[in-house]
Write a protein that holds these residues in place. Sequence first.
Motif, PDB file in Angstrom:
ATOM      1  N   UNK A 155       0.800  -1.174  -0.274  1.00 28.93           N
ATOM      2  CA  UNK A 155      -0.025  -0.668  -0.081  1.00 28.93           C
ATOM      3  C   UNK A 155       0.928   1.112   0.096  1.00 28.93           C
ATOM      4  N   UNK A 156       2.159   1.213   0.005  1.00 32.58           N
ATOM      5  CA  UNK A 156       2.730   2.505  -0.443  1.00 32.58           C
ATOM      6  C   UNK A 156       3.298   2.176  -1.507  1.00 32.58           C
ATOM      7  N   UNK A 157       3.939   2.981  -2.521  1.00 32.32           N
ATOM      8  CA  UNK A 157       4.931   3.536  -3.522  1.00 32.32           C
ATOM      9  C   UNK A 157       6.262   2.580  -3.343  1.00 32.32           C
ATOM     10  N   UNK A 158       7.219   3.257  -1.497  1.00 32.44           N
ATOM     11  CA  UNK A 158       8.178   3.005  -1.285  1.00 32.44           C
ATOM     12  C   UNK A 158       8.080   1.314  -0.864  1.00 32.44           C
ATOM     13  N   UNK A 159       7.234   0.359  -0.840  1.00 30.23           N
ATOM     14  CA  UNK A 159       6.876  -0.683  -0.767  1.00 30.23           C
ATOM     15  C   UNK A 159       6.804  -1.441  -1.688  1.00 30.23           C
ATOM     16  N   UNK A 160       7.010  -0.666  -2.953  1.00 26.15           N
ATOM     17  CA  UNK A 160       6.318  -1.640  -3.642  1.00 26.15           C
ATOM     18  C   UNK A 160       8.204  -1.340  -4.769  1.00 26.15           C
ATOM     19  N   UNK A 161       8.305  -0.087  -4.690  1.00 22.39           N
ATOM     20  CA  UNK A 161       9.238   0.284  -5.514  1.00 22.39           C
ATOM     21  C   UNK A 161      11.007  -1.149  -4.758  1.00 22.39           C
ATOM     22  N   UNK A 201       6.295 -14.500 -18.462  1.00 23.52           N
ATOM     23  CA  UNK A 201       6.728 -14.789 -17.256  1.00 23.52           C
ATOM     24  C   UNK A 201       7.367 -14.174 -16.283  1.00 23.52           C
ATOM     25  N   UNK A 202       7.030 -13.289 -15.227  1.00 22.23           N
ATOM     26  CA  UNK A 202       7.578 -12.821 -13.966  1.00 22.23           C
ATOM     27  C   UNK A 202       7.089 -13.757 -12.950  1.00 22.23           C
ATOM     28  N   UNK A 203       7.635 -12.922 -12.435  1.00 21.51           N
ATOM     29  CA  UNK A 203       8.192 -14.850 -10.929  1.00 21.51           C
ATOM     30  C   UNK A 203       7.086 -13.868 -10.059  1.00 21.51           C
ATOM     31  N   UNK A 204       7.278 -12.618  -9.619  1.00 23.43           N
ATOM     32  CA  UNK A 204       6.928 -11.981  -8.884  1.00 23.43           C
ATOM     33  C   UNK A 204       5.727 -10.848  -9.494  1.00 23.43           C
ATOM     34  N   UNK A 205       4.382 -10.303  -8.968  1.00 20.80           N
ATOM     35  CA  UNK A 205       3.271  -9.682  -9.502  1.00 20.80           C
ATOM     36  C   UNK A 205       3.683  -8.205  -8.607  1.00 20.80           C
ATOM     37  N   UNK A 206       3.902  -7.550  -8.334  1.00 19.30           N
ATOM     38  CA  UNK A 206       4.035  -5.870  -7.614  1.00 19.30           C
ATOM     39  C   UNK A 206       2.479  -5.755  -8.282  1.00 19.30           C
ATOM     40  N   UNK A 207       1.641  -5.681  -7.796  1.00 24.58           N
ATOM     41  CA  UNK A 207      -0.056  -4.811  -7.663  1.00 24.58           C
ATOM     42  C   UNK A 207       0.347  -3.466  -7.545  1.00 24.58           C
ATOM     43  N   UNK A 208       0.094  -2.380  -7.879  1.00 25.35           N
ATOM     44  CA  UNK A 208      -0.221  -1.060  -7.440  1.00 25.35           C
ATOM     45  C   UNK A 208      -0.975  -0.207  -7.134  1.00 25.35           C
ATOM     46  N   UNK A 209      -2.556  -1.559  -7.242  1.00 26.83           N
ATOM     47  CA  UNK A 209      -4.031  -1.008  -7.362  1.00 26.83           C
ATOM     48  C   UNK A 209      -3.803  -0.477  -5.457  1.00 26.83           C
ATOM     49  N   UNK A 210      -3.358  -0.824  -4.845  1.00 26.95           N
ATOM     50  CA  UNK A 210      -3.797  -0.450  -3.483  1.00 26.95           C
ATOM     51  C   UNK A 210      -3.176   1.138  -2.491  1.00 26.95           C
ATOM     52  N   UNK A 211      -2.550   1.614  -4.030  1.00 26.83           N
ATOM     53  CA  UNK A 211      -1.012   2.972  -3.650  1.00 26.83           C
ATOM     54  C   UNK A 211      -1.720   4.347  -3.867  1.00 26.83           C
ATOM     55  N   UNK A 212      -2.196   4.868  -2.627  1.00 27.49           N
ATOM     56  CA  UNK A 212      -2.444   6.337  -2.927  1.00 27.49           C
ATOM     57  C   UNK A 212      -1.728   7.628  -4.075  1.00 27.49           C
ATOM     58  N   UNK A 213      -3.106   8.130  -4.604  1.00 28.04           N
ATOM     59  CA  UNK A 213      -2.643   9.001  -4.571  1.00 28.04           C
ATOM     60  C   UNK A 213      -1.740   9.220  -6.611  1.00 28.04           C
ATOM     61  N   UNK A 214      -2.246   7.680  -7.131  1.00 28.73           N
ATOM     62  CA  UNK A 214      -1.807   7.778  -8.694  1.00 28.73           C
ATOM     63  C   UNK A 214      -2.928   7.652  -9.001  1.00 28.73           C
ATOM     64  N   UNK A 215      -3.922   7.953  -8.842  1.00 29.84           N
ATOM     65  CA  UNK A 215      -5.125   7.952  -9.858  1.00 29.84           C
ATOM     66  C   UNK A 215      -5.706   9.493 -10.002  1.00 29.84           C
ATOM     67  N   UNK A 216      -5.009  10.515  -9.631  1.00 25.19           N
ATOM     68  CA  UNK A 216      -5.154  12.017  -9.642  1.00 25.19           C
ATOM     69  C   UNK A 216      -5.302  12.432 -11.511  1.00 25.19           C
ATOM     70  N   UNK A 217      -5.922  13.027 -12.082  1.00 16.67           N
ATOM     71  CA  UNK A 217      -6.108  14.117 -12.788  1.00 16.67           C
ATOM     72  C   UNK A 217      -6.368  15.611 -12.963  1.00 16.67           C
ATOM     73  N   UNK A 218      -4.876  16.674 -12.441  1.00 15.27           N
ATOM     74  CA  UNK A 218      -4.888  17.192 -12.573  1.00 15.27           C
ATOM     75  C   UNK A 218      -4.156  19.094 -13.210  1.00 15.27           C
ATOM     76  N   UNK A 219      -5.091  19.641 -13.545  1.00 11.53           N
ATOM     77  CA  UNK A 219      -4.834  20.502 -14.342  1.00 11.53           C
ATOM     78  C   UNK A 219      -3.590  21.282 -13.669  1.00 11.53           C
TER      79      UNK A 219
END
Length: 281
Positions: free
Chosen positions: A12-18, A47-65
């Motif tokens: 649930x965090x970007x740092x953990x995903x990285x 054939x990746x042996x690990x998938x790191x799903x990004x969907x629980x990470x906050x702040x990656x879905x905004x659309x800003x002008x």
Amino acid sequence: MIPPKFEYVAPDSLDDAIALLAEGGADAKALAGGHSLIPLMKARLAAPSLLVDLRKIDGLRSVESDNGGWRIGALTTHSQLQDRDEMGVLARAASLIADQQVRNRGTIGGSVAHGDPAADMPAVLLATDGEVTARGPDGERTIGATELFTDLFSTALSDDEILTEVSVPALEGWGWGYEKFSRRREDWAIVGACALVKASNGSCEDVRIALTNMGTTPLRASAAEDALRGQPLDAERIAAAAEQASEGTEPSGDLNATPDYKRHLARLLSRRALAQAAGID
Ligand SMILES: Cc1cc2nc3c(=O)[nH]c(=O)nc-3n(C[C@H](O)[C@H](O)[C@H](O)COP(=O)(O)OP(=O)(O)OC[C@H]3O[C@@H](n4cnc5c(N)ncnc54)[C@H](O)[C@@H]3O)c2cc1C
């Protein structure tokens, strides 16, 4: 149609995903909408042996002008963009991607990170002179569209970097057009053309054309751009410039089209996209 065995994590965090991607190395893959990666895994082309799903990470879905331009979070889906007329060519291209089910899941970040030359958003990013922000173990960096797409399904992102944002600068004064040809409405582009035109007193002050699926990466049609820049914007000049849109391209042939037919489409679609962008439909 069953993918090879893999481990799955959804931090649930970007740092953990990285950190997880860095630990997993080349065998680990980020998972966004899964609409390109999972089909490849099912076809056993990846054939990746690990998938790191990004969907629980906050702040990656905004659309800003942003000063007239746009900053779009990597997990923003195509369907979140498709009806936003104020986003111009971004919305148009998003609306032409596949069908509503795919647009509901597929993300702009995944589309750009995947580096598929038949995808629509990469050409739009190239034509608009956009850039992406990526974060990895060594921090954050921005990568311009001209440096991002390096080869077939390859980008300048490293294995442990996560694309966090797609940015497009203000396009005030630019007209735009995106034209895509496919056998059926919801199919991938056999060829696509994104054109931006800046007009001044009836002449072409500046122009950018980017082509979808005309090589291993999205390409600028520089010869056609050079032919139109500085010219009066009329149908004849646009048609003459578009005739040069396939110059220097080496598209591969496939089940849908020979290389020659793709070159024909690049010229035709560039002409239509330019006419739209110049407002002389
Ligand atoms: C039937 C069908 C038809 C389609 N037609 C079209 C079409 O006409 N035009 C079109 O443009 N697309 C089309 N697509 C693709 C669709 O747009 C996908 O959404 C897109 O290509 C990938 O986005 P995704 O979020 O699904 O990424 P995923 O499949 O999850 O990931 C794709 C790749 O990008 C990497 N990745 C994903 N997100 C990130 C990130 N934030 N940072 C780093 N790496 C990341 C993954 O590791 C993987 O390697 C189609 C897909 C399907 C299934």
